[in-house]
Motif scaffolding. Structure first.
Motif, PDB file in Angstrom:
ATOM      1  N   GLN A 154       0.819  -1.213   0.000  1.00  0.00           N
ATOM      2  CA  GLN A 154       0.000   0.000   0.000  1.00  0.00           C
ATOM      3  C   GLN A 154       0.853   1.264   0.000  1.00  0.00           C
ATOM      4  O   GLN A 154       0.448   2.305  -0.504  1.00  0.00           O
ATOM      5  CB  GLN A 154      -0.930   0.024   1.213  1.00  0.00           C
ATOM      6  N   PHE A 155       2.043   1.185   0.599  1.00  0.00           N
ATOM      7  CA  PHE A 155       2.899   2.355   0.728  1.00  0.00           C
ATOM      8  C   PHE A 155       3.932   2.480  -0.388  1.00  0.00           C
ATOM      9  O   PHE A 155       4.752   3.397  -0.363  1.00  0.00           O
ATOM     10  CB  PHE A 155       3.605   2.350   2.091  1.00  0.00           C
ATOM     11  N   ALA A 156       3.908   1.597  -1.384  1.00  0.00           N
ATOM     12  CA  ALA A 156       4.908   1.638  -2.460  1.00  0.00           C
ATOM     13  C   ALA A 156       4.841   2.958  -3.222  1.00  0.00           C
ATOM     14  O   ALA A 156       5.870   3.587  -3.486  1.00  0.00           O
ATOM     15  CB  ALA A 156       4.714   0.453  -3.406  1.00  0.00           C
ATOM     16  N   LYS A 157       3.652   3.393  -3.602  1.00  0.00           N
ATOM     17  CA  LYS A 157       3.519   4.649  -4.345  1.00  0.00           C
ATOM     18  C   LYS A 157       3.916   5.842  -3.476  1.00  0.00           C
ATOM     19  O   LYS A 157       4.492   6.808  -3.971  1.00  0.00           O
ATOM     20  CB  LYS A 157       2.089   4.828  -4.839  1.00  0.00           C
ATOM     21  N   LEU A 158       3.620   5.775  -2.185  1.00  0.00           N
ATOM     22  CA  LEU A 158       3.963   6.878  -1.289  1.00  0.00           C
ATOM     23  C   LEU A 158       5.479   7.006  -1.143  1.00  0.00           C
ATOM     24  O   LEU A 158       6.002   8.116  -1.097  1.00  0.00           O
ATOM     25  CB  LEU A 158       3.306   6.675   0.077  1.00  0.00           C
ATOM     26  N   ARG A 159       6.191   5.887  -1.111  1.00  0.00           N
ATOM     27  CA  ARG A 159       7.651   5.950  -1.029  1.00  0.00           C
ATOM     28  C   ARG A 159       8.230   6.600  -2.278  1.00  0.00           C
ATOM     29  O   ARG A 159       9.161   7.400  -2.204  1.00  0.00           O
ATOM     30  CB  ARG A 159       8.235   4.552  -0.819  1.00  0.00           C
ATOM     31  N   THR A 160       7.662   6.289  -3.443  1.00  0.00           N
ATOM     32  CA  THR A 160       8.108   6.921  -4.682  1.00  0.00           C
ATOM     33  C   THR A 160       7.803   8.413  -4.649  1.00  0.00           C
ATOM     34  O   THR A 160       8.646   9.235  -5.021  1.00  0.00           O
ATOM     35  CB  THR A 160       7.409   6.263  -5.890  1.00  0.00           C
ATOM     36  N   LEU A 161       6.635   8.785  -4.181  1.00  0.00           N
ATOM     37  CA  LEU A 161       6.271  10.190  -4.065  1.00  0.00           C
ATOM     38  C   LEU A 161       7.209  10.921  -3.104  1.00  0.00           C
ATOM     39  O   LEU A 161       7.627  12.054  -3.371  1.00  0.00           O
ATOM     40  CB  LEU A 161       4.818  10.324  -3.592  1.00  0.00           C
ATOM     41  N   ASN A 162       7.565  10.280  -1.999  1.00  0.00           N
ATOM     42  CA  ASN A 162       8.506  10.881  -1.047  1.00  0.00           C
ATOM     43  C   ASN A 162       9.878  11.101  -1.683  1.00  0.00           C
ATOM     44  O   ASN A 162      10.539  12.100  -1.403  1.00  0.00           O
ATOM     45  CB  ASN A 162       8.653  10.007   0.196  1.00  0.00           C
ATOM     46  N   LEU A 163      10.308  10.184  -2.526  1.00  0.00           N
ATOM     47  CA  LEU A 163      11.588  10.346  -3.218  1.00  0.00           C
ATOM     48  C   LEU A 163      11.530  11.564  -4.145  1.00  0.00           C
ATOM     49  O   LEU A 163      12.458  12.373  -4.165  1.00  0.00           O
ATOM     50  CB  LEU A 163      11.937   9.089  -4.005  1.00  0.00           C
ATOM     51  N   TYR A 164      10.434  11.701  -4.891  1.00  0.00           N
ATOM     52  CA  TYR A 164      10.284  12.873  -5.760  1.00  0.00           C
ATOM     53  C   TYR A 164      10.246  14.160  -4.946  1.00  0.00           C
ATOM     54  O   TYR A 164      10.851  15.163  -5.328  1.00  0.00           O
ATOM     55  CB  TYR A 164       9.028  12.758  -6.613  1.00  0.00           C
ATOM     56  N   ALA A 165       9.548  14.124  -3.835  1.00  0.00           N
ATOM     57  CA  ALA A 165       9.475  15.318  -2.976  1.00  0.00           C
ATOM     58  C   ALA A 165      10.858  15.679  -2.450  1.00  0.00           C
ATOM     59  O   ALA A 165      11.210  16.861  -2.387  1.00  0.00           O
ATOM     60  CB  ALA A 165       8.501  15.078  -1.823  1.00  0.00           C
ATOM     61  N   LEU A 166      11.660  14.690  -2.090  1.00  0.00           N
ATOM     62  CA  LEU A 166      13.016  14.953  -1.618  1.00  0.00           C
ATOM     63  C   LEU A 166      13.875  15.566  -2.727  1.00  0.00           C
ATOM     64  O   LEU A 166      14.641  16.499  -2.477  1.00  0.00           O
ATOM     65  CB  LEU A 166      13.662  13.670  -1.094  1.00  0.00           C
ATOM     66  N   MET A 167      13.717  15.079  -3.943  1.00  0.00           N
ATOM     67  CA  MET A 167      14.451  15.660  -5.071  1.00  0.00           C
ATOM     68  C   MET A 167      14.020  17.114  -5.302  1.00  0.00           C
ATOM     69  O   MET A 167      14.854  17.973  -5.606  1.00  0.00           O
ATOM     70  CB  MET A 167      14.228  14.841  -6.343  1.00  0.00           C
ATOM     71  N   ILE A 168      12.742  17.397  -5.138  1.00  0.00           N
ATOM     72  CA  ILE A 168      12.256  18.769  -5.277  1.00  0.00           C
ATOM     73  C   ILE A 168      12.844  19.648  -4.185  1.00  0.00           C
ATOM     74  O   ILE A 168      13.235  20.792  -4.436  1.00  0.00           O
ATOM     75  CB  ILE A 168      10.712  18.794  -5.265  1.00  0.00           C
ATOM     76  N   VAL A 169      12.940  19.122  -2.963  1.00  0.00           N
ATOM     77  CA  VAL A 169      13.546  19.876  -1.855  1.00  0.00           C
ATOM     78  C   VAL A 169      14.992  20.227  -2.188  1.00  0.00           C
ATOM     79  O   VAL A 169      15.421  21.370  -2.019  1.00  0.00           O
ATOM     80  CB  VAL A 169      13.466  19.063  -0.537  1.00  0.00           C
ATOM     81  N   LEU A 170      15.741  19.256  -2.679  1.00  0.00           N
ATOM     82  CA  LEU A 170      17.139  19.510  -3.021  1.00  0.00           C
ATOM     83  C   LEU A 170      17.261  20.513  -4.173  1.00  0.00           C
ATOM     84  O   LEU A 170      18.101  21.415  -4.130  1.00  0.00           O
ATOM     85  CB  LEU A 170      17.842  18.197  -3.372  1.00  0.00           C
ATOM     86  N   ALA A 171      16.411  20.383  -5.191  1.00  0.00           N
ATOM     87  CA  ALA A 171      16.448  21.323  -6.312  1.00  0.00           C
ATOM     88  C   ALA A 171      16.039  22.722  -5.860  1.00  0.00           C
ATOM     89  O   ALA A 171      16.650  23.716  -6.274  1.00  0.00           O
ATOM     90  CB  ALA A 171      15.525  20.836  -7.432  1.00  0.00           C
ATOM     91  N   LEU A 172      15.037  22.803  -5.011  1.00  0.00           N
ATOM     92  CA  LEU A 172      14.601  24.094  -4.496  1.00  0.00           C
ATOM     93  C   LEU A 172      15.698  24.751  -3.676  1.00  0.00           C
ATOM     94  O   LEU A 172      15.969  25.953  -3.814  1.00  0.00           O
ATOM     95  CB  LEU A 172      13.331  23.919  -3.659  1.00  0.00           C
ATOM     96  N   GLN A 173      16.359  23.972  -2.839  1.00  0.00           N
ATOM     97  CA  GLN A 173      17.471  24.499  -2.043  1.00  0.00           C
ATOM     98  C   GLN A 173      18.582  25.009  -2.956  1.00  0.00           C
ATOM     99  O   GLN A 173      19.088  26.105  -2.784  1.00  0.00           O
ATOM    100  CB  GLN A 173      18.000  23.428  -1.089  1.00  0.00           C
ATOM    101  N   PHE A 174      18.943  24.229  -3.948  1.00  0.00           N
ATOM    102  CA  PHE A 174      19.987  24.632  -4.892  1.00  0.00           C
ATOM    103  C   PHE A 174      19.576  25.912  -5.620  1.00  0.00           C
ATOM    104  O   PHE A 174      20.361  26.853  -5.748  1.00  0.00           O
ATOM    105  CB  PHE A 174      20.242  23.503  -5.894  1.00  0.00           C
ATOM    106  N   GLY A 175      18.348  25.938  -6.101  1.00  0.00           N
ATOM    107  CA  GLY A 175      17.869  27.103  -6.824  1.00  0.00           C
ATOM    108  C   GLY A 175      17.840  28.356  -5.958  1.00  0.00           C
ATOM    109  O   GLY A 175      18.238  29.436  -6.405  1.00  0.00           O
ATOM    110  N   LEU A 176      17.389  28.216  -4.734  1.00  0.00           N
ATOM    111  CA  LEU A 176      17.326  29.387  -3.853  1.00  0.00           C
ATOM    112  C   LEU A 176      18.714  29.886  -3.467  1.00  0.00           C
ATOM    113  O   LEU A 176      18.945  31.092  -3.373  1.00  0.00           O
ATOM    114  CB  LEU A 176      16.510  29.063  -2.598  1.00  0.00           C
ATOM    115  N   VAL A 177      19.636  28.963  -3.246  1.00  0.00           N
ATOM    116  CA  VAL A 177      20.986  29.371  -2.843  1.00  0.00           C
ATOM    117  C   VAL A 177      21.700  30.084  -3.996  1.00  0.00           C
ATOM    118  O   VAL A 177      22.324  31.124  -3.803  1.00  0.00           O
ATOM    119  CB  VAL A 177      21.806  28.159  -2.360  1.00  0.00           C
TER     120      VAL A 177
END
Length: 138
Positions: free
Chosen positions: A42-65
């Protein structure tokens, strides 16, 4: 002094993260093989979504810096972004757990771990703000 407070907050957060992971494994051990398989599936899709969200966090941090306003403090931005990430993943996990039937023992352990994670995150946010905005000592 300020550095010590920040380092202690980071160490506490790391310890609580490892403790929480250990407790999650213990909670999974409370489930039968059938419940565990259904739960993990049941949580397989959520783990994938969390990975994408983490990549967005890293990209957002890079972009803001590198491309954002220069007067923004990178440490405060990162702390804020991670807090939003934690809130989003916590919300999605809680919503998914309400959809999936899990034993109360697992739910109680999960909720206790979530409270610990939030306490450590708030401690880290407070320490980061104190480190960056707090008084300076001679």
């Amino acid at each position: 002094m300020k550095e010590t407070i920040l380092i202690v907050a980071v160490v506490i957060m790391v310890v609580i993260t490892f403790y929480g992971r250990h407790q999650s494994e213990k909670a999974l051990a409370l489930l039968t093989d059938e419940e565990r398989g259904r739960f993990v599936g049941q949580f397989a899709k959520l783990r994938t979504l969390n990975l994408y969200a983490l990549m967005i966090v890293l990209a957002l941090q890079f972009g803001l810096v590198y491309y954002g306003p220069k007067n923004l403090n990178p440490a405060l931005m990162y702390t804020g972004i991670i807090t939003v990430y934690l809130a989003l993943t916590q919300f999605l996990s809680h919503r998914k757990m309400s959809e999936v039937e899990v034993p109360d023992s697992y739910r109680k352990m999960y909720n206790r771990n979530a409270k610990l994670r939030w306490a450590s995150q708030l401690l880290l946010v407070a320490a980061a703000f104190f480190y960056i905005l707090g008084p300076t000592y001679p």
